[in-house]
Design a protein around this motif. Structure first.
Motif, PDB file in Angstrom:
ATOM      1  N   SER A   1       0.508   5.234  -0.799  1.00 56.15           N
ATOM      2  CA  SER A   1      -0.157   6.720  -1.102  1.00 56.15           C
ATOM      3  C   SER A   1       0.147   7.417  -2.470  1.00 56.15           C
ATOM      4  O   SER A   1      -0.510   8.210  -2.738  1.00 56.15           O
TER       5      SER A   1
ATOM      6  N   LEU B   1      -7.344   2.723  -3.700  1.00 60.91           N
ATOM      7  CA  LEU B   1      -7.753   2.210  -2.462  1.00 60.91           C
ATOM      8  C   LEU B   1      -8.649   3.471  -1.730  1.00 60.91           C
ATOM      9  O   LEU B   1      -9.455   3.471  -1.109  1.00 60.91           O
ATOM     10  N   MET B   2      -7.364   4.604  -1.943  1.00 58.03           N
ATOM     11  CA  MET B   2      -7.776   5.766  -1.157  1.00 58.03           C
ATOM     12  C   MET B   2      -9.113   6.398  -1.857  1.00 58.03           C
ATOM     13  O   MET B   2      -9.879   7.158  -0.897  1.00 58.03           O
TER      14      MET B   2
ATOM     15  N   LEU C   1      -9.808   0.663   7.232  1.00 57.85           N
ATOM     16  CA  LEU C   1     -10.670   1.190   6.355  1.00 57.85           C
ATOM     17  C   LEU C   1     -12.112   1.741   7.032  1.00 57.85           C
ATOM     18  O   LEU C   1     -12.741   0.707   7.738  1.00 57.85           O
TER      19      LEU C   1
ATOM     20  N   VAL D   1      -8.732   6.126   4.674  1.00 57.62           N
ATOM     21  CA  VAL D   1      -7.608   4.824   5.104  1.00 57.62           C
ATOM     22  C   VAL D   1      -6.702   5.321   6.381  1.00 57.62           C
ATOM     23  O   VAL D   1      -6.304   6.471   6.176  1.00 57.62           O
ATOM     24  N   LYS D   2      -6.508   4.599   7.499  1.00 60.72           N
ATOM     25  CA  LYS D   2      -6.183   4.933   8.618  1.00 60.72           C
ATOM     26  C   LYS D   2      -4.769   3.853   8.674  1.00 60.72           C
ATOM     27  O   LYS D   2      -5.045   2.791   8.546  1.00 60.72           O
TER      28      LYS D   2
ATOM     29  N   PHE E   1       0.717  -1.077   0.092  1.00 62.38           N
ATOM     30  CA  PHE E   1      -0.080  -0.031   0.056  1.00 62.38           C
ATOM     31  C   PHE E   1       0.908   1.224   0.027  1.00 62.38           C
ATOM     32  O   PHE E   1       1.621   1.269   0.929  1.00 62.38           O
TER      33      PHE E   1
ATOM     34  N   THR F   1      -4.255   9.201   8.955  1.00 63.46           N
ATOM     35  CA  THR F   1      -5.826   9.139   8.367  1.00 63.46           C
ATOM     36  C   THR F   1      -5.783   9.816   7.232  1.00 63.46           C
ATOM     37  O   THR F   1      -5.860  10.992   7.428  1.00 63.46           O
TER      38      THR F   1
ATOM     39  N   LEU G   1      -3.984  -1.758   8.748  1.00 67.36           N
ATOM     40  CA  LEU G   1      -4.317  -0.728   7.816  1.00 67.36           C
ATOM     41  C   LEU G   1      -6.000  -0.623   8.293  1.00 67.36           C
ATOM     42  O   LEU G   1      -6.809  -1.997   8.191  1.00 67.36           O
TER      43      LEU G   1
END
Length: 290
Positions: free
Chosen positions: A53, A127-128, A144, A133-134, A51, A279, A142
């Motif tokens: 970002s 995903l974001m 969600l 997402v935290k 993962f 987050t 992770l």
């Protein structure tokens, strides 16, 4: 006598929607990368995706694609770390599962990721865009939440970010050995295996190559060429009201991650973010740092 009744007021649906996460995914660290288990339609084998970002596209390892008998439906151009463009095969994952959460019709670029270790792919923006997402580094989870209002109970500092193309960008500043402080815009790159990776125009403009001492160098194979990195450190990094000391930094003449709206100084990676719980509410452009 007529009777009048008043409905008891209840919190809005938006206020209630994110009290509980929809998924809590344990992750493992592989060479400073957050790696989560996923499944894809048509296979019962658990895959392992980084993962990140800062990953604007989803990438599937060519070795994994061959095992899954996935064929390329088309080709598209994909940029490497040095912004050089390479023509890459593209496939579509009918459904990508993260626990019970479904991401349908995920477009995946096929690339050889064998040098990253035992990973099958990389996922970030896809995903974001679907969830809040935290990233809980302390508990290696992770978490969600449904897209919408940022979950209640965050004790961290709220930062509003901008988007450079599709990558989140925040403001931060560094202190140089001579005491000078430089502000800049930085990509939030949770999958970067570094502290700060500077863009060369920012290095050249501020003469960082003469102001920062060289600790060592690295030779890294990118998609199209070998890149040579110089590694150093800065006395401090100020981000979101936090001051981090002796932060490792790197730069290369080949690194120029263009900014669509303004100059981008570089990317902030794992060696910084590991000290926080992040987050990320992509839709509302909110980042909480705890």
């Amino acid at each position: 006598m007529p009777a009048y009744a008043q409905r008891k007021s209840t919190p809005s649906a938006e206020a209630n929607e994110n009290k509980k996460p929809v998924a809590v995914i344990p992750f493992q660290l592989v060479d400073k990368h957050v790696v989560i288990p996923v499944l894809v339609s048509g296979s019962t084998d658990t895959l392992h995706f980084i993962f990140d970002s800062g990953a604007e596209v989803t990438v599937l390892n060519t070795t994994t694609a061959a095992k899954l008998h996935l064929t390329s439906a088309s080709q598209a151009f994909m940029s490497g770390t040095n912004n050089a463009m390479a023509k890459t095969s593209v496939t579509t994952l009918n459904v990508l599962y993260i626990q019970e959460q479904r991401l349908p019709y995920v477009k995946a670029y096929l690339e050889n990721l064998d040098d990253l270790g035992p990973v099958d792919g990389i996922i970030g923006i896809a995903l974001m865009k679907t969830f809040i997402v935290k990233i809980d580094h302390r508990n290696q989870q992770l978490v969600l939440y449904k897209a919408g209002k940022t979950p209640i109970g965050n004790t961290g500092r709220l930062l509003h970010f901008q988007l450079n193309f599709t990558t989140p960008v925040i403001d931060a500043s560094i202190q140089l050995p001579n005491g000078t402080r430089l502000a800049g815009h930085y990509h939030i790159t949770t999958g970067g295996d570094y502290g700060i990776l500077f863009n060369w125009p920012y290095v050249d403009k501020n003469r960082l190559n003469t102001l920062l001492p060289t600790i060592n160098t690295d030779r890294v194979q990118d998609m199209l060429k070998v890149l040579y990195y110089i590694n150093s450190s800065v006395p401090s990094l100020e981000v979101g009201g936090h001051s981090l000391k002796n932060v490792p930094v790197s730069y290369s003449k080949d690194i120029d991650d263009l900014g669509v709206f303004t100059e981008v100084a570089g990317s902030i990676g794992y060696d910084v973010w590991k000290d926080f719980t992040l987050t990320i509410n992509y839709d509302r452009k909110e980042l909480y740092l705890e």
